[in-house]
Scaffold this motif. Structure first.
Motif, short mmCIF file in Angstrom:
data_model
loop_
_atom_site.label_atom_id
_atom_site.label_comp_id
_atom_site.label_asym_id
_atom_site.label_seq_id
_atom_site.Cartn_x
_atom_site.Cartn_y
_atom_site.Cartn_z
N GLY A 1 11.18 11.07 21.03
CA GLY A 1 10.61 12.38 20.79
C GLY A 1 9.15 12.35 20.38
N ALA A 2 8.63 11.16 20.01
CA ALA A 2 7.22 11.06 19.62
C ALA A 2 6.33 11.21 20.85
N LYS A 3 5.14 11.74 20.63
CA LYS A 3 4.20 11.84 21.72
C LYS A 3 3.80 10.42 22.14
N LEU A 4 3.86 10.17 23.45
CA LEU A 4 3.55 8.83 23.94
C LEU A 4 2.12 8.44 23.60
N ALA A 5 1.18 9.37 23.70
CA ALA A 5 -0.22 9.06 23.42
C ALA A 5 -0.38 8.58 21.99
N ASP A 6 0.30 9.21 21.05
CA ASP A 6 0.20 8.78 19.65
C ASP A 6 0.83 7.41 19.46
N TYR A 7 1.96 7.18 20.11
CA TYR A 7 2.67 5.92 19.93
C TYR A 7 1.89 4.74 20.51
N LEU A 8 1.26 4.94 21.68
CA LEU A 8 0.53 3.84 22.34
C LEU A 8 -0.96 3.83 22.00
N GLY A 9 -1.40 4.74 21.15
CA GLY A 9 -2.82 4.77 20.81
C GLY A 9 -3.69 5.18 21.98
N LEU A 10 -3.32 6.24 22.64
CA LEU A 10 -4.04 6.74 23.80
C LEU A 10 -4.61 8.13 23.50
N PRO A 11 -5.67 8.54 24.20
CA PRO A 11 -6.36 7.82 25.28
C PRO A 11 -7.20 6.67 24.74
N ASP A 12 -7.53 5.76 25.65
CA ASP A 12 -8.31 4.58 25.29
C ASP A 12 -9.13 4.20 26.53
N ALA A 13 -9.91 3.15 26.41
CA ALA A 13 -10.66 2.64 27.56
C ALA A 13 -10.80 1.14 27.41
N THR A 14 -10.73 0.44 28.51
CA THR A 14 -11.06 -0.99 28.50
C THR A 14 -12.53 -1.11 28.88
N ILE A 15 -13.26 -1.82 28.05
CA ILE A 15 -14.70 -2.01 28.28
C ILE A 15 -14.94 -3.50 28.51
N LYS B 1 -13.81 -8.60 27.44
CA LYS B 1 -13.11 -7.35 27.72
C LYS B 1 -12.32 -6.95 26.48
N PHE B 2 -12.40 -5.69 26.10
CA PHE B 2 -11.74 -5.25 24.88
C PHE B 2 -11.40 -3.77 24.97
N SER B 3 -10.60 -3.32 23.99
CA SER B 3 -10.19 -1.93 23.91
C SER B 3 -11.20 -1.13 23.09
N GLU B 4 -11.57 0.04 23.59
CA GLU B 4 -12.50 0.91 22.87
C GLU B 4 -11.93 1.30 21.50
N ASN B 5 -10.65 1.65 21.44
CA ASN B 5 -10.05 2.05 20.16
C ASN B 5 -10.03 0.89 19.16
N TRP B 6 -9.85 -0.31 19.67
CA TRP B 6 -9.87 -1.49 18.80
C TRP B 6 -11.25 -1.65 18.16
N LEU B 7 -12.30 -1.47 18.97
CA LEU B 7 -13.66 -1.54 18.43
C LEU B 7 -13.90 -0.45 17.40
N ARG B 8 -13.44 0.77 17.70
CA ARG B 8 -13.65 1.88 16.75
C ARG B 8 -12.86 1.65 15.46
N HIS B 9 -11.79 0.88 15.52
CA HIS B 9 -11.06 0.55 14.31
C HIS B 9 -11.93 -0.25 13.33
N HIS B 10 -12.85 -1.06 13.88
CA HIS B 10 -13.71 -1.89 13.03
C HIS B 10 -15.02 -1.21 12.67
N VAL B 11 -15.49 -0.29 13.50
CA VAL B 11 -16.76 0.37 13.22
C VAL B 11 -16.60 1.87 13.51
N PRO B 12 -16.32 2.66 12.49
CA PRO B 12 -16.15 4.10 12.69
C PRO B 12 -17.44 4.74 13.20
N THR B 13 -17.32 5.58 14.20
CA THR B 13 -18.48 6.28 14.74
C THR B 13 -18.02 7.54 15.46
N ASN B 14 -18.86 8.56 15.42
CA ASN B 14 -18.57 9.81 16.13
C ASN B 14 -19.16 9.81 17.54
N ALA B 15 -19.78 8.73 17.94
CA ALA B 15 -20.37 8.67 19.28
C ALA B 15 -19.28 8.81 20.33
#
Length: 795
Positions: free
Chosen positions: A143-157, A2-16
């Motif tokens: 005052g920061a946007k929560l999504a930016d601070y927590l790295g959202l949106p994301d998905a657990t795969i 189980k892992f975070s989608e954004n974490w995977l995209r951090h290692h392999v950039p893709t526009n998919a």
């Protein structure tokens, strides 16, 4: 995994897109079992800080909070139990739309105005926790946007991995497959060596031979024990199914998930060097991190220190779990990091013996890259020093070079690839796929020489590389083509009844076919006294499936018992399958068997007759009916194996050769299996039962047959099989058939005796039998029965 989608995209950039990424993972063999989207529609949700919290004048459970949004102070009415002054938490401002369709508006709660809503993790769709407000770290920018601070949106795969893909138990391992499939590249890992800034070290000795060929470590002194796990790290762990505990523990978990190398952190102040990696000792104990104390033996590997003598004290269970006495705590300032390579055979089955499962053990059982330990130490060191400070010592990397796995060099032939796939893949595409997967590629005249990375334990032969090309190129791009070539038709043998006929015949006798595992619990075989020759599995699926079955009946009757436990009072099952027993050399010897088991009534519930429980002769009739298909005449001789009811079972013979057993189960065994009703069963060697002679044509006699009926009183101990054999031998060649049409015991027959009435059918092929011929045959039968069995003609 189980892992975070954004974490995977951090290692392999893709526009998919997310859906395209999930579809690609499944298409290349990494099946997406579950995907949960987190933190969508969080526009208007910001990081806020509660300035003050006062009790609501009209409600005991509500508080009126003054909240700093970074753009002014707003008033919020909040019912969360953890709302307090100074807390930083997410604030949904007026106009925001939260996941689940919650629209935020200005409102009055019990007469007090509220300009938004302070949120829990569940209301934001990032976690199921709804016990209170989502507490953010003290350094979260107001005052920061929560999504930016927590790295959202994301998905657990969550992936459902096959056992051969141990390399995909890490985000970077998955990244290589994704990069190859989507035409991208995996980012280089920043794991540069951290220079030593102190002389602190720990001597390490390897005393476990080839089972532990590498051990890496490092001492880091002066760490800030009060440092909290950064939110980005904690969120990645949470989205990967790991609960953050403390910074040092979280770092080791983070590195394991990202790189695939399990690690452990020791409180260096609790260790007394040198550290020795060795086998456990009989009588030795170890208290684990979970608080349990386990008994060790030489089948386990341990990390030990020298408190009380060199290697005297076990401080960690190798490849599975650390020890309690040397764990890191909130007061730990000096840490010893450890990352070792434990070969799979040294770890397989050890966790199950202890009734536990750990992420480290799960990975080591399947294989971890032997080159990873020093890389993981450098990577973890940089994370610790950058976040919590500290002074690192020199890298410790002890290696037994002669025992280290070597990279596999595999030849991949161009023509072989095309012939197996049925389609030609361009050379450039083949090379792109292999290089994107991290494989070394060298072009040759007829194809390529490929060097598999040490993390790919599953690549050993040419067919493995062909599979890699096929799955990344895309199975959907390989045309469906019927195989060409001549096929040899094999006619069914006339000397054996085929298994399909046997299955259909038993099904026609109202039996259902069962299919059970070929491996069972050894304790189940012990109940049947069937453990002799049992072959244990080196790597069982579970402790309950630890040995190969020596008989079909234990599994078949267990299936019957499960049906009975689910209110099926009448059950009739059969099974065809192999049983296994160790030969003199210890190798398993397979034998094909057929078995059946029945309980309940003979017939299903009906109106035309009384119900009658199934008995020995009912299943015996089914067996004889099946044997008749092969033209076999079976002989039944009284027997009493350990699992059988005394006096209600028999061995089954054909032409003097024992095929198996039939009878009722022993009441003691039935109680052990939680069966209240009687169970009748049989099990025989399938080959001997289904063998048949080649049919030969013959002619029918034109002359009439003669029947004579005789009734004898015999001792109860004399079986019909013995009587039948005597009659057939005494009557001679004129006897065409022998029929038993009555058996009686009771009034008029002495106790201990029985009456058997039989019909002798006599016939000749060349003439009509005369009365003297018939009388002579009958007299011979009477004399033989009197002489051999003490039979008396019944008056």
């Amino acid at each position: 995994m189980k892992f975070s989608e954004n974490w995977l995209r951090h290692h392999v950039p893709t526009n998919a897109s997310r859906d395209e990424l999930a579809a690609t993972l499944t298409a290349i063999g990494l099946e997406v079992e579950d995907m949960t989207v987190l933190g969508e529609s969080l526009d208007g949700v910001v990081v806020a800080q509660i300035v003050s919290a006062e009790k609501h004048p009209e409600a005991d459970r509500l508080q009126v909070c003054q909240v700093d949004t970074g753009n002014g102070i707003v008033q919020i009415v909040c019912g969360a139990p953890n709302a307090r002054a100074g807390l930083k938490a997410p604030l949904a401002t007026v106009g925001a739309n939260l996941p689940g369709g919650i629209a935020i508006k200005a409102a009055k709660l019990r007469g007090v105005e509220s300009q938004g809503m302070l949120c829990s993790a569940k209301e934001l769709g990032v976690d199921p926790d709804a016990s209170g407000l989502l507490e953010l770290p003290g350094d979260a920018p107001v005052g920061a946007k929560l999504a930016d601070y927590l790295g959202l949106p994301d998905a657990t795969i969550e992936l459902k991995l096959t056992p051969n893909r141990a390399d995909c138990f890490s985000v970077r391992g998955i990244a290589f497959d994704v990069a190859a499939a989507l035409g991208s590249e995996v980012k280089a890992l920043d794991a540069a060596a951290v220079p030593a800034r102190s002389d602190s070290t720990m001597a390490v000795e390897l005393d476990a031979g080839a089972r532990v060929p590498r051990f890496a470590g490092r001492v880091i002194a002066g760490i800030d024990p009060a440092i909290a796990t950064p939110s980005w790290m904690a969120e990645r762990l949470r989205r990967s199914g790991v609960r953050p505990i403390s910074f040092l523990v979280d770092v080791t978990q983070y590195v394991m998930l990202e790189l695939g190398q399990p690690m452990h952190a020791f409180d260096q102040d609790t260790l007394d060097g040198p550290v020795v990696v060795r086998a456990g000792r009989a009588g030795e104990t170890l208290k684990l991190l979970d608080g349990r104390t386990i008994a060790l033996d030489d089948d386990f590997l341990v990390v030990s220190d020298s408190q009380g003598g060199r290697g005297a004290r076990a401080v960690a269970l190798g490849g599975i779990m650390g020890g309690y006495d040397t764990r890191v705590t909130d007061a730990t300032r000096n840490v010893f990091l450890e990352a070792a390579h434990w070969i799979p055979s040294a770890i397989i089955g050890r966790s199950r013996r202890l009734g536990m499962h750990t992420d480290a053990g799960h990975r080591f059982e399947r294989g971890v890259d032997p080159e990873l330990p020093p890389i993981a130490i450098e990577y973890a060191t940089r994370l610790i020093v950058d976040i919590a400070g500290g002074t690192p010592g020199a890298l410790i990397d002890v290696v037994r070079e002669m025992d280290m796995p070597r990279p596999q060099v595999i030849a991949l032939r161009r023509e072989r690839l095309a012939r197996v796939l049925g389609v030609r893949v361009a050379d450039t595409e083949v090379e792109r796929i292999l290089r994107a997967l991290g494989l070394g590629v060298e072009t040759t005249g007829d194809g390529w020489r490929v060097t598999a990375p040490t993390r790919r334990f599953d690549l050993a032969i040419e067919e493995d590389l062909i599979e890699e090309v096929a799955r990344i190129h895309g199975y959907d791009r390989i045309p469906t083509t019927l195989p060409a070539g001549a096929s040899r038709l094999v006619a069914p043998s006339e000397t054996r009844v085929d298994e399909g006929t046997a299955r259909r015949h038993l099904a026609s006798r109202d039996c259902l076919e069962a299919v059970n595992y070929a491996f069972v619990d050894e304790s189940l075989l012990a109940k049947w006294h069937a453990t002799d020759g049992a072959v244990p599995l080196a790597n069982p699926l579970s402790a309950e499936l630890g040995v190969m079955r020596t008989s079909l009946l234990p599994g078949l009757v267990s299936a019957l018992a499960r049906n009975v436990a689910r209110q099926q009072s009448r059950v009739r099952l059969f099974e065809l399958g192999n049983v296994f027993a160790a030969n003199e050399g210890g190798a398993p010897l397979e034998t094909q068997r057929i078995a059946a088991a029945a309980c309940g009534n003979v017939h299903g519930e009906q109106w035309s007759g009384k119900s009658q429980p199934v008995g020995f002769h009912d299943l015996k009739g089914d067996l004889e009916s099946l044997a008749a298909v092969a033209g076999a005449a079976l002989e039944f001789r009284a027997a009493q194996p350990a699992w059988a009811h005394p006096g209600r079972s028999a061995d089954v013979f054909r032409d003097g050769v024992k095929l198996g057993w039939i009878g009722q189960l022993h009441p003691r065994l039935q109680r052990a299996l939680d069966l209240d009703s009687d169970v009748i069963a049989f099990e025989l060697d399938l080959g001997g039962l289904l063998a048949r002679a080649v049919p030969k044509a013959g002619h029918l006699s034109r002359f009439p047959s003669v029947r004579r009926d005789l009734a004898f009183v015999l001792p109860e101990s004399v079986t019909w099989a013995a009587v039948s054999a005597t009659v057939r031998q005494a009557a001679g060649p004129s006897l065409r058939d022998l029929v038993l049409f009555d058996r009686y015991a009771g009034k008029g027959v002495e106790t201990g005796f029985k009456s058997l009435a039989m019909g002798l059918i006599l016939q000749e092929e060349s003439r009509t039998l005369a009365e003297p011929d018939v009388d002579a045959a009958v007299a011979a039968v009477i004399a033989a029965l009197q002489q051999q069995h003490g039979a008396v003609i019944r008056g």
